[in-house]
Structure formats: C-alpha cells, structure tokens
Design a protein around this motif. Structure first.
Motif, PDB file in Angstrom:
ATOM      1  N   THR A  87       5.207   2.516   1.423  1.00  0.00           N
ATOM      2  CA  THR A  87       4.188   1.586   1.891  1.00  0.00           C
ATOM      3  C   THR A  87       4.530   0.140   1.575  1.00  0.00           C
ATOM      4  OG1 THR A  87       2.968   1.887  -0.180  1.00  0.00           O
ATOM      5  CG2 THR A  87       2.377   3.308   1.658  1.00  0.00           C
ATOM      6  N   PHE A  88       5.394  -0.104   0.580  1.00  0.00           N
ATOM      7  CA  PHE A  88       5.694  -1.489   0.220  1.00  0.00           C
ATOM      8  C   PHE A  88       6.320  -2.247   1.381  1.00  0.00           C
ATOM      9  CE2 PHE A  88       9.149  -4.361  -1.106  1.00  0.00           C
ATOM     10  CZ  PHE A  88       8.358  -5.428  -1.485  1.00  0.00           C
ATOM     11  N   ALA A 121      -4.747 -11.651   5.566  1.00  0.00           N
ATOM     12  CA  ALA A 121      -3.370 -12.043   5.260  1.00  0.00           C
ATOM     13  C   ALA A 121      -3.197 -12.255   3.759  1.00  0.00           C
ATOM     14  CB  ALA A 121      -3.007 -13.319   6.021  1.00  0.00           C
ATOM     15  N   GLU A 122      -4.202 -12.854   3.114  1.00  0.00           N
ATOM     16  CA  GLU A 122      -4.108 -13.085   1.673  1.00  0.00           C
ATOM     17  C   GLU A 122      -4.238 -11.780   0.890  1.00  0.00           C
ATOM     18  OE1 GLU A 122      -3.198 -15.914   0.165  1.00  0.00           O
ATOM     19  OE2 GLU A 122      -2.846 -16.467   2.255  1.00  0.00           O
ATOM     20  N   ILE A 123      -5.084 -10.860   1.377  1.00  0.00           N
ATOM     21  CA  ILE A 123      -5.224  -9.567   0.710  1.00  0.00           C
ATOM     22  C   ILE A 123      -3.916  -8.795   0.768  1.00  0.00           C
ATOM     23  CG2 ILE A 123      -6.400  -7.334   0.769  1.00  0.00           C
ATOM     24  CD1 ILE A 123      -8.841  -8.802   1.918  1.00  0.00           C
ATOM     25  N   VAL A 124      -3.315  -8.759   1.958  1.00  0.00           N
ATOM     26  CA  VAL A 124      -2.048  -8.046   2.110  1.00  0.00           C
ATOM     27  C   VAL A 124      -0.953  -8.716   1.296  1.00  0.00           C
ATOM     28  CG1 VAL A 124      -0.266  -7.360   3.772  1.00  0.00           C
ATOM     29  CG2 VAL A 124      -2.679  -7.132   4.368  1.00  0.00           C
ATOM     30  N   ARG A 125      -0.991 -10.051   1.218  1.00  0.00           N
ATOM     31  CA  ARG A 125      -0.023 -10.776   0.404  1.00  0.00           C
ATOM     32  C   ARG A 125      -0.137 -10.335  -1.060  1.00  0.00           C
ATOM     33  NH1 ARG A 125       2.363 -15.733   1.357  1.00  0.00           N
ATOM     34  NH2 ARG A 125       0.892 -16.066   3.072  1.00  0.00           N
ATOM     35  N   LEU A 127      -1.390  -7.438  -2.202  1.00  0.00           N
ATOM     36  CA  LEU A 127      -0.943  -6.056  -2.351  1.00  0.00           C
ATOM     37  C   LEU A 127       0.579  -5.965  -2.291  1.00  0.00           C
ATOM     38  CD1 LEU A 127      -3.565  -4.212  -0.105  1.00  0.00           C
ATOM     39  CD2 LEU A 127      -3.468  -4.259  -2.597  1.00  0.00           C
ATOM     40  N   ALA A 128       1.185  -6.743  -1.395  1.00  0.00           N
ATOM     41  CA  ALA A 128       2.649  -6.746  -1.318  1.00  0.00           C
ATOM     42  C   ALA A 128       3.253  -7.311  -2.594  1.00  0.00           C
ATOM     43  CB  ALA A 128       3.110  -7.557  -0.109  1.00  0.00           C
ATOM     44  N   ALA A 129       2.572  -8.317  -3.191  1.00  0.00           N
ATOM     45  CA  ALA A 129       3.065  -8.886  -4.446  1.00  0.00           C
ATOM     46  C   ALA A 129       3.049  -7.842  -5.556  1.00  0.00           C
ATOM     47  CB  ALA A 129       2.219 -10.091  -4.839  1.00  0.00           C
ATOM     48  N   ARG A 130       2.033  -6.975  -5.551  1.00  0.00           N
ATOM     49  CA  ARG A 130       2.003  -5.886  -6.536  1.00  0.00           C
ATOM     50  C   ARG A 130       3.215  -4.976  -6.362  1.00  0.00           C
ATOM     51  NH1 ARG A 130      -4.077  -3.359  -7.203  1.00  0.00           N
ATOM     52  NH2 ARG A 130      -5.192  -5.285  -7.701  1.00  0.00           N
ATOM     53  N   GLY A 131       3.532  -4.696  -5.105  1.00  0.00           N
ATOM     54  CA  GLY A 131       4.685  -3.844  -4.856  1.00  0.00           C
ATOM     55  C   GLY A 131       5.976  -4.489  -5.309  1.00  0.00           C
ATOM     56  N   ARG A 132       6.096  -5.807  -5.081  1.00  0.00           N
ATOM     57  CA  ARG A 132       7.300  -6.497  -5.531  1.00  0.00           C
ATOM     58  C   ARG A 132       7.390  -6.481  -7.050  1.00  0.00           C
ATOM     59  NH1 ARG A 132       5.309 -10.313  -1.733  1.00  0.00           N
ATOM     60  NH2 ARG A 132       6.361 -10.077   0.270  1.00  0.00           N
TER      61      ARG A 132
END
Length: 359
Positions: A87-88, A121-125, A127-132
């Motif tokens: 999912t990342f 867009a900010e929410i997904v940003r 969540l993606a930051a958590r994955g990174r």
C-alpha cells in the motif's frame, strides 16, 4: 432554484467525475482492507467522503447519469496496484494524484468538494510519510546503490571505450570499478547508518536520570536547567519543571520520562551492517549491467550501444522508484534519472576520447 440544462461537454465531464469518485472510494477501501488501527479508520473516512462526492455528481447529472463509465486510466492502474502490491507505493502515487485538485478551476464543482480534495491530499501525504518513516534503510540503500552503480560504471566503461581501449581492457576496468564502487558504497553506508544511530542515541535522555527526580530539591532549579539545555525558554522550562514536581508528589512513578522535552525520534534505518550489505549487492548488480555485453563477447560500438540501452532501461526503473518514494510523478523522476545518467556517461566518453590511448 432552477438549474439550466447542462451542455453535452458538462455531461461528459460530470460522468467522468462520477466514475473517478466511485473508483477512488473503492480504492481507499481496498487500501484500508490491508491496514489496521488508526490508518484503517482514516482511509475509510476518506472513502466515505468520496462517496459523498459521487452522490454530488449523480445529483448534478440527474436524468443524464447514463450507464456506468470507466474511471480514468491512472485511477484504474492504482486500483490494480493496490490489489497486488504494497500500500505504501499506492499511497505515494495517490499523494501526487490528489495534489492535482481537478475541482479548483471547475465552476461546476462546489467549494466544499474542492476543499475536501485539498485536505485529502494532505491526509494522504501524512499516511505516505508514515510509510516512508517505516521504510527500512536497507531498501533506501538498495535503490540508491543500484542507481549509483548504473551511472558510475556506465560512465567508467564509456570513458574507456572513448579512449580507444580494447574490449578486454574495458571488461577488466568495468569489473574493477564494480568491485571498488560496491566496497566504497558499502563502507560509506555502514559509517552513515552507524553514525546516525550513535548520534540519535547520544541525544536521548538517560533513562536512569528519571530515577533521581524524586530526590531533587524542589526549591532548586536543576530540572529546569535540563529543559533549558534541551532548547526550552526559561519560562517554559520553569513551568514544565513545576508540573513535573507536582506529578512526582502525586505519584513518584510519573517521574519516568519526565526529562523528555520532545518525543523520542524513532530509528527506522536498520542496522549498519544490513544497510552496507544491501548497498554492496545492489551497487554490484547495477554496476554489472554496463559490462554484460563485454562478458558475453561483444565489443566496439555494438557493446557500447547495448550497454547504453540496458542502463537506460534500468535508470528509468530506478528513477520511477525514487519518484514513488518521494511522492512525486514517477515519470518525471525516471526521465531526470535517465538524463543525468546518460549525460554523465556522455561527458566521460568525451573525456576518454581526448586521451585516445588505443590499447
């Protein structure tokens, strides 16, 4: 209020919006299915918002809603990836897609929908930051190690080709560059990761210091000085020290962690040894590609062209991967990586042609 009859162009655009919102809602639910806890709740909430957007466009279309239409190609590709891959990467792609808010300049879209998409867009940003943050240093070392191996050894090989060296000399030089570069990358990665971990450890409060708090003189300012040493203003440090002492009086166990000023920074970089091994292997694989034609007996311009094509394809792949990790369009990063790699190789080839050793 009576609405005017929509034009054919509006109907087509609204139908596409409807299809995209329906597909995006399903995409968020698919990603949520693979997550747990808070992230799952957040993704399901976004999916509900997409359902509201879907209802908005269905209401605008009214009798013109027509048969279900396919979502855009990009949305369908992300849905395909969400079912088959981690999912990342999908979230990283969606970060880029959500940032392109299609409703900002569309007078037919409500202000609320445009605002929703901006927040998505900010929410997904986030969540993606958590994955990174969870991504291990081994993977980062692998991606950048492979890219460095591709560029550096292609430049070395073409530099030797430009100098007029024989195929045998080019092969030996390429293999030597592979080994030297892989060892250098591994050593550098080991030092980098290990040093980072040591710096983080040096910045963390000593857990044994918390045990001394109940024994401190409340009238003195030693605890306040700890906070000031960690960057707090005198006023904030004094207030925090007072609160800490009050907590100690109520319950001595509350002293645990009281010295912390900021949340502890977690280390997701993996061990220095594993990062070094990952970098060594991936640099080696990347550096092997330019010398493959020479290993299989090719020589001259044919070998150089084959090496260039193979490395170009590999650079596109690594560039797109770096783009995904960065949350930007992978196509742009792939092209940038290709231009940089080929440019470096071209310059080295030109410099080698100046010397023209003809070995």
């Amino acid at each position: 209020m009576h609405r005017s009859e929509p034009t054919r162009r509006q109907i087509n655009r609204w139908r596409q919006y409807l299809a995209n919102e329906r597909a995006e809602g399903a995409l968020y639910r698919e990603i949520a299915r693979k997550r747990t806890g808070e992230e799952r709740e957040i993704l399901l909430s976004i999916a509900e918002a997409e359902s509201r957007h879907e209802a908005y466009w269905r209401n605008r279309l009214g009798e013109h809603v027509g048969l279900p239409r396919k979502a855009s190609l990009g949305t369908r590709m992300m849905a395909w990836m969400a079912k088959r891959f981690g999912t990342f990467f999908v979230l990283a792609l969606m970060q880029s897609a959500e940032a392109r808010n299609k409703y900002v300049d569309d007078v037919d879209a409500s202000d609320q929908i445009a605002a929703d998409e901006a927040i998505h867009a900010e929410i997904v940003r986030g969540l993606a930051a958590r994955g990174r943050a969870r991504m291990s240093g081994d993977f980062r070392a692998a991606v950048f190690g492979a890219n460095d191996g591709l560029v550096s050894n292609l430049a070395l090989v073409l530099g030797m080709v430009g100098s007029g060296a024989s195929a045998h000399v080019v092969l030996v030089t390429g293999l030597a560059g592979l080994l030297a570069g892989a060892l250098s990358m591994a050593a550098g990665e080991y030092v980098s990761v290990t040093s980072q971990q040591e710096l983080l450890a040096a910045n963390r409060p000593d857990p044994e210091a918390a045990g001394a708090l109940p024994k401190l003189d409340v009238q003195a300012n030693e605890l306040e000085l700890v906070y000031r040493a960690r960057g707090m203003t005198p006023e904030d440090a004094q207030l925090k020290a007072q609160r800490a002492f009050e907590a100690i009086r109520e319950r001595e166990e509350a002293a645990e962690g009281a010295i912390d000023v900021e949340p502890r920074e977690e280390d997701h970089g993996g061990s220095g040894l594993s990062a070094a091994l990952s970098s060594f292997l991936c640099f080696g694989v990347g550096a092997l590609i330019p010398v493959l034609p020479y290993i299989f007996g090719a020589s001259g311009a044919v070998a150089a062209w084959i090496a260039g094509v193979l490395v170009s394809l590999a650079l596109l792949i690594t560039g797109a991967t770096v783009g995904l990790l960065s949350g930007v369009a992978p196509g742009k990063r792939a092209l940038r990586q290709l231009l940089i790699g080929i440019g470096a190789a071209g310059v080295t080839f030109g410099l080698g042609s100046i010397f023209n050793v003809s070995v």
